[in-house]
Design a protein around this motif. Sequence first.
Motif, PDB file in Angstrom:
ATOM      1  N   ILE A  18      -0.632   5.627   2.192  1.00 51.20           N
ATOM      2  CA  ILE A  18      -1.809   5.143   2.924  1.00 51.20           C
ATOM      3  C   ILE A  18      -1.596   3.705   3.383  1.00 51.20           C
ATOM      4  O   ILE A  18      -1.879   3.354   4.544  1.00 51.20           O
ATOM      5  N   ALA A  19      -1.086   2.862   2.502  1.00 46.05           N
ATOM      6  CA  ALA A  19      -0.829   1.463   2.844  1.00 46.05           C
ATOM      7  C   ALA A  19       0.180   1.348   3.986  1.00 46.05           C
ATOM      8  O   ALA A  19       0.041   0.504   4.875  1.00 46.05           O
ATOM      9  N   ALA A  20       1.189   2.218   3.977  1.00 45.85           N
ATOM     10  CA  ALA A  20       2.181   2.223   5.060  1.00 45.85           C
ATOM     11  C   ALA A  20       1.516   2.584   6.390  1.00 45.85           C
ATOM     12  O   ALA A  20       1.840   2.003   7.439  1.00 45.85           O
ATOM     13  N   GLY A  21       0.589   3.538   6.354  1.00 46.31           N
ATOM     14  CA  GLY A  21      -0.134   3.899   7.573  1.00 46.31           C
ATOM     15  C   GLY A  21      -0.927   2.736   8.127  1.00 46.31           C
ATOM     16  O   GLY A  21      -0.974   2.512   9.348  1.00 46.31           O
ATOM     17  N   PHE A  22      -1.547   1.973   7.240  1.00 39.96           N
ATOM     18  CA  PHE A  22      -2.307   0.798   7.671  1.00 39.96           C
ATOM     19  C   PHE A  22      -1.390  -0.295   8.227  1.00 39.96           C
ATOM     20  O   PHE A  22      -1.550  -0.736   9.368  1.00 39.96           O
ATOM     21  N   ASN A  23      -0.445  -0.752   7.414  1.00 40.41           N
ATOM     22  CA  ASN A  23       0.342  -1.941   7.754  1.00 40.41           C
ATOM     23  C   ASN A  23       1.390  -1.706   8.836  1.00 40.41           C
ATOM     24  O   ASN A  23       1.759  -2.641   9.546  1.00 40.41           O
ATOM     25  N   PHE A  56     -10.545  -3.546  -1.333  1.00 42.18           N
ATOM     26  CA  PHE A  56     -10.663  -3.375  -2.778  1.00 42.18           C
ATOM     27  C   PHE A  56     -12.100  -3.603  -3.251  1.00 42.18           C
ATOM     28  O   PHE A  56     -12.641  -2.815  -4.037  1.00 42.18           O
ATOM     29  N   VAL A  57     -12.734  -4.662  -2.736  1.00 38.58           N
ATOM     30  CA  VAL A  57     -14.084  -5.020  -3.176  1.00 38.58           C
ATOM     31  C   VAL A  57     -15.092  -3.934  -2.805  1.00 38.58           C
ATOM     32  O   VAL A  57     -15.947  -3.555  -3.612  1.00 38.58           O
ATOM     33  N   TRP A  87      -2.255  -2.896  -3.699  1.00 38.36           N
ATOM     34  CA  TRP A  87      -1.006  -3.572  -4.060  1.00 38.36           C
ATOM     35  C   TRP A  87       0.038  -3.443  -2.957  1.00 38.36           C
ATOM     36  O   TRP A  87       0.679  -4.417  -2.552  1.00 38.36           O
ATOM     37  N   MET A  88       0.197  -2.210  -2.428  1.00 42.09           N
ATOM     38  CA  MET A  88       1.191  -1.991  -1.383  1.00 42.09           C
ATOM     39  C   MET A  88       0.793  -2.659  -0.071  1.00 42.09           C
ATOM     40  O   MET A  88       1.652  -3.027   0.737  1.00 42.09           O
TER      41      MET A  88
END
Length: 273
Positions: A18-23, A56-57, A87-88
């Motif tokens: 998921i983080a890879a898709g975002f960044n 996160f919040v 984290w990622m």
Amino acid sequence: MLKLTTKSLIVFLGGAIIAAGFNLFLLPHELLSGGISGISMLIGYFTPLNFNVMYFVFNIPLLIAGWFLLGRRFISFSIINVIATTWMLNVLPVTAIAHDQLTSAVFGGVLIGAGTGLAFRAGGSSGGLDIVASIITRFRDFPVGAVIAVMNGMIILLAGYLNNDWNIALISVLSIYITGKVLDLIHIGHVKVTLFIVTNETDKMLEQLLPRQRGVTKIKTQGAFTDHEKDMLMTVTTKYELDEVKQIIRATDPKAFVNIVETVGIMGSFRRN
């Protein structure tokens, strides 16, 4: 313990995807995802606040609500996914892999859908509106991806209105649609199947099947060629649980004849969780 560790790793991997898709696809082109991540992106684009922190919040109150409504196991895996994603997001650089917005929307949607699907498949979620959708699907047999896509689409349309840039908003809707489709390919808990089991080991089979808390109907049958009477057991389960039922059948009666058909719909009592 090994099974729990494996599932935790799968959920963590889902967060990394998921983080890879975002960044790598959405953030470099200022495209929007839906739900909590979409709101966090808008705040990150137009205020000094950091997207990673806001993601996160905003997930914290939903995870707390889910703890009481959806169960500790589900939310524990969801917490792992949210932590892994956050984290990622800080580890991976925000770099455009594809320079075209449309291409980035497509591949970003695929990655986010795949990561979310892995989290659901392992027994968790990616937080955010996934938790809201999970509460809805607990009581209604809707595909999770479709529920999330509807809610996210409304948020994206609102974002396009506020941002006054419908081009980015509509491309983002495409990304969310693809996310929902990929999610439904991986997360198949809403798909039901009916098994018709013809066996000579009725009592042993029932001893294994009944503790699963799925209803079983016993039907008397007669072979057309042999005239021998046998019992046929009929039960409905989800595709998630199908492998478990197959293992029970093979271990109890390897010679059993089993017909498995996909179920269009169910009326009456059926345990969905």
